[in-house]
Scaffold this active site. Sequence first.
Site, PDB file in Angstrom:
ATOM      1  N   ASN A  40      12.920 -21.522 -22.765  1.00  9.19           N
ATOM      2  CA  ASN A  40      11.888 -20.964 -21.881  1.00  9.19           C
ATOM      3  C   ASN A  40      12.292 -21.056 -20.406  1.00  9.19           C
ATOM      4  OD1 ASN A  40      10.187 -20.303 -23.976  1.00  9.19           O
ATOM      5  ND2 ASN A  40       9.080 -22.246 -23.921  1.00  9.19           N
TER       6      ASN A  40
ATOM      7  N   HIS B 208      -3.336 -19.006 -26.732  1.00 13.08           N
ATOM      8  CA  HIS B 208      -2.632 -20.269 -27.010  1.00 13.08           C
ATOM      9  C   HIS B 208      -3.593 -21.324 -27.573  1.00 13.08           C
ATOM     10  CE1 HIS B 208      -0.410 -24.017 -25.856  1.00 13.08           C
ATOM     11  NE2 HIS B 208       0.608 -23.267 -26.268  1.00 13.08           N
TER      12      HIS B 208
ATOM     13  N   GLU C 216      -3.863 -14.221 -21.896  1.00 18.18           N
ATOM     14  CA  GLU C 216      -2.559 -14.631 -21.376  1.00 18.18           C
ATOM     15  C   GLU C 216      -1.986 -13.437 -20.620  1.00 18.18           C
ATOM     16  OE1 GLU C 216      -0.037 -16.443 -24.417  1.00 18.18           O
ATOM     17  OE2 GLU C 216      -1.780 -17.476 -25.221  1.00 18.18           O
TER      18      GLU C 216
ATOM     19  N   SER D 214       2.726 -15.517 -25.697  1.00 25.45           N
ATOM     20  CA  SER D 214       3.856 -16.405 -25.971  1.00 25.45           C
ATOM     21  C   SER D 214       4.665 -16.035 -27.207  1.00 25.45           C
ATOM     22  CB  SER D 214       3.375 -17.845 -26.088  1.00 25.45           C
ATOM     23  OG  SER D 214       2.341 -17.943 -27.044  1.00 25.45           O
TER      24      SER D 214
ATOM     25  N   ASP E 297      -3.927 -17.148 -18.366  1.00 24.58           N
ATOM     26  CA  ASP E 297      -2.876 -18.139 -18.630  1.00 24.58           C
ATOM     27  C   ASP E 297      -1.547 -17.415 -18.405  1.00 24.58           C
ATOM     28  OD1 ASP E 297      -0.787 -19.480 -19.853  1.00 24.58           O
ATOM     29  OD2 ASP E 297      -2.023 -20.291 -21.470  1.00 24.58           O
TER      30      ASP E 297
ATOM     31  N   HIS F 124       3.887 -17.536 -19.334  1.00 27.97           N
ATOM     32  CA  HIS F 124       5.130 -16.779 -19.565  1.00 27.97           C
ATOM     33  C   HIS F 124       5.322 -15.646 -18.568  1.00 27.97           C
ATOM     34  CE1 HIS F 124       5.762 -18.990 -23.279  1.00 27.97           C
ATOM     35  NE2 HIS F 124       4.452 -18.900 -23.423  1.00 27.97           N
TER      36      HIS F 124
ATOM     37  N   LYS G 296       8.300 -23.804 -17.775  1.00 28.80           N
ATOM     38  CA  LYS G 296       9.060 -22.666 -18.299  1.00 28.80           C
ATOM     39  C   LYS G 296       9.933 -22.112 -17.162  1.00 28.80           C
ATOM     40  CE  LYS G 296       5.441 -22.084 -21.726  1.00 28.80           C
ATOM     41  NZ  LYS G 296       5.952 -22.926 -22.800  1.00 28.80           N
TER      42      LYS G 296
END
Length: 391
Positions: free
Chosen positions: A46, A132, A186, A190, A215, A218, A245
């Site tokens: 990541n 998540h 998100e 993910s 969120d 990523h 990450k």
Amino acid sequence: MAFDFLVENIAQQKQRARYRVRQCVAEQNGRHVKINDVTYLNFSSNDYLGLNHHPEINQALLEGAERFGTCASGSSLITGYSYAHQALENEICDWLNQPKCLLFASGFSANSALMQALGHKSCQLYLDKLSHASLIDGALSSEAKVKRFLHNDITQLERFIVQSQSAANSDINSIDDEINRVIVSEGVFSMDGDQADIANLSKIAQQYQALFYVDDAHSIGVVGDKGQGSSSMANVDVVMATFGKSIATSGAFVACDENLAEYLVNFSRHYIYSTAISPALAWATKKSIELIQTQHWRREKITELSHLLESKLSEKVQLIKNASSIHAIVIGDEMATLDVCQKLRDRGIWLSAIRPPTVPNNSSRLRVTVTSSHEIKDINYLADCINEVIE
Ligand SMILES: Cc1ncc(COP(=O)(O)O)c(C=O)c1O
């Protein structure tokens, strides 16, 4: 026997090809990983921007340790909140154009804290189905009503909101204005690597006076001209992102308005009853964020290599196409996915098999992460090997 369930559940996990073990990593960067004395090409990292081991971040860590110490020696409300934490918060506020920022020990903790804080009994939380685990656990342990809309399905989200409005209007004890709504998504998902429709989610949030929570674990560093993530695309009320990450340190932040920040400082158990993150790490994190804002080539390289991978994979490979660092190749069956992973490992490629319950049943997959440390020849080799081992 007491605690039989421990052994029984593990046996069941093995039987279903879902048994998990840890691998002890001797060395790694965004390109290679050394495990059991073998060096593999690493497509599971990541460290999207390849910043782990960056000399300026390491130097800032050393300087931070000397100036502020390795340990905060207290929670933020006692004596744990130092100049290093404050400087990092300010850097994040400027970067994301948000009024306030608070630091948490991890993204898991930050998401749980926020879902619990926003999940007052007057609230309805609307979560994307692929949210998540930390968002789901936090939401379900809150006092709010929780609704999960189909992945990226804005039409269903809006239908849920309208239904809750009509239900509230038909209940003489309730006035719709009193429902506090939070839309949670998100930025980049993910396990699929696809992006949320941030612009339209933000529009829906404004239309129904909902708070929009993203969120950005990523997306941070990878999305946006300065790596600022989803808030570069539309209005986002609350941004959570982990440092673990693309930022290449550890911990997490929540950026939001003054009211919410003040509420968290006063009521969030995750914030109040936890040691503040290491000030040395906070200082290193600030340096990392400075680099992220100016080193555009790292984001450009991810885009270039991702396009290359997509173009090289044969049509039989079920790739979820997207513009992030994460490229999911869905195999389906757990055993088949493990088998493909082993064949790739035999060819010097490290990729993890992602299986239920992390992903829905029958959607076990390879999760390929392309980082700015990879080279064109790595991607060509990966694509050749995947084309060879996937039937
Ligand atoms: C989408 C998402 N949110 C939150 C987290 C948790 O962040 P952390 O690793 O800092 O606990 C992760 C993964 O680690 C994640 O993938």
